[in-house]
Scaffold this motif. Structure first.
Motif, mmCIF file in Angstrom:
data_model
loop_
_atom_site.group_PDB
_atom_site.id
_atom_site.type_symbol
_atom_site.label_atom_id
_atom_site.label_comp_id
_atom_site.label_asym_id
_atom_site.label_seq_id
_atom_site.Cartn_x
_atom_site.Cartn_y
_atom_site.Cartn_z
ATOM 1 N N VAL A 44 32.692 -31.454 -13.014
ATOM 2 C CA VAL A 44 33.705 -32.143 -13.819
ATOM 3 C C VAL A 44 33.814 -31.541 -15.222
ATOM 4 N N ILE A 196 35.204 -38.049 -6.717
ATOM 5 C CA ILE A 196 36.278 -38.821 -7.333
ATOM 6 C C ILE A 196 35.906 -40.305 -7.371
ATOM 7 N N GLN A 263 40.169 -32.014 -15.034
ATOM 8 C CA GLN A 263 39.314 -33.139 -14.647
ATOM 9 C C GLN A 263 39.539 -34.259 -15.671
ATOM 10 N N GLN A 278 40.717 -34.912 -10.158
ATOM 11 C CA GLN A 278 39.933 -33.685 -10.044
ATOM 12 C C GLN A 278 40.861 -32.570 -9.584
#
Length: 298
Positions: A44, A196, A263, A278
């Protein structure tokens, strides 16, 4: 689904490389998109900076540190008498607000020095500091990395080990993955791997001001401080502002965790809205996502 369908048409038309989207409103998952199955943990990037800020908040809560602590006191292995005297003025809050006074950003996660430099702490303190701490905003991954090392020094555990029982496990993120530097310190600034679903859990924690499933993990006061602008607007590349490792959104009220290649954990408290994304996209996505995905749900 109408808003998400319209957004996905734009994604398709512009050939944007988005992997996952989740939209929560009033604590309910109302829309979702998955390009890859099964859901997998992905890097991320700088969303991790906001998670490090949460770790700082917990350490403050446990009275291991204070915002006005001078960071040099946490590194007894460094001889600061031979270094730039400005360094002794840098506080934890200066690191949180990216106002440590560095002349340059230093290296990022994929720069060549990332693969050559072994002692990142020494590298940081031997870099050029030219601004009075607290006066000049410059977004540097190293400020967050040093925050990770400060927490490690104060707690006796790496940032990952410190946060796992106090945060990750409490919100249902088991066996978290976060890379360490060559000397074994958690990166802090990037290289945290999340699904996610896990990003949305963090969004829910933030939306509820540090509360998750009825447990107040982190104080409301810290969340509010961390997610409001702390910098003179002229000093911030984003004219909307920057808090404690969180970016302020276009409405100048809501906020986000924001990482390279698209992200996002976008939190809009007034709308009880959390949008997690994402991506693997070189183009800047924030304006597109804000205008075409977040605003319609608001």
């Amino acid at each position: 689904m109408e808003y998400l369908d319209n957004f996905l048409k734009k994604v398709d038309n512009e050939k944007l490389n988005i992997n996952y989207i989740q939209v929560y409103k009033n604590d309910k998952l109302i829309d979702e998109y998955s390009k890859i199955q099964p859901k997998t943990r992905l890097n991320v990037y700088s969303v991790a900076k906001s998670i490090t800020s949460i770790g700082v908040g917990i350490a403050l809560q446990e009275k291991l540190i204070e915002l006005d602590d001078k960071i040099y006191t946490f590194f007894p292995q460094i001889n600061f008498d031979k270094l730039n005297p400005l360094i002794k003025k840098i506080t934890i809050e200066n690191l949180l607000t990216m106002t440590s006074g560095l002349k340059s950003k230093l290296f990022f996660c994929d720069d060549p020095e990332r693969y050559r430099v072994k002692d990142w702490v020494s590298y940081y303190f031997n870099s050029d500091f030219v601004y009075e701490p607290g006066t000049h905003f410059d977004y540097s991954t190293f400020n967050t990395y040093i925050l990770s090392c400060v927490i490690e020094s104060a707690s006796g555990a790496s940032l990952l080990d410190y946060m796992t029982p106090r945060f990750f496990e409490k919100i249902g993120i088991g066996n978290p993955n976060w890379l360490a530097c060559p000397m074994g310190h958690t990166f802090g600034a990037h290289s945290l791997m999340l699904t996610i679903d896990e990003m949305s859990k963090i969004g829910s924690f933030l939306l509820h001001e540090g509360n998750y499933n009825g447990e107040q993990i982190l104080s409301q006061s810290y969340i509010k401080k961390a997610t409001t602008n702390k910098i003179a607007m002229s000093n911030v590349k984003s004219k909307y502002g920057y808090g404690y490792q969180f970016w302020i959104n276009k409405d100048k009220i809501s906020y986000r965790a924001d990482g390279k290649l698209g992200q996002f954990i976008i939190v809009v408290p007034d709308s009880k809205l959390v949008v997690s994304v994402q991506s693997f996209e070189q183009r800047k996505l924030y304006d597109i996502i804000w205008s075409n995905l977040v605003v319609p749900y608001m």
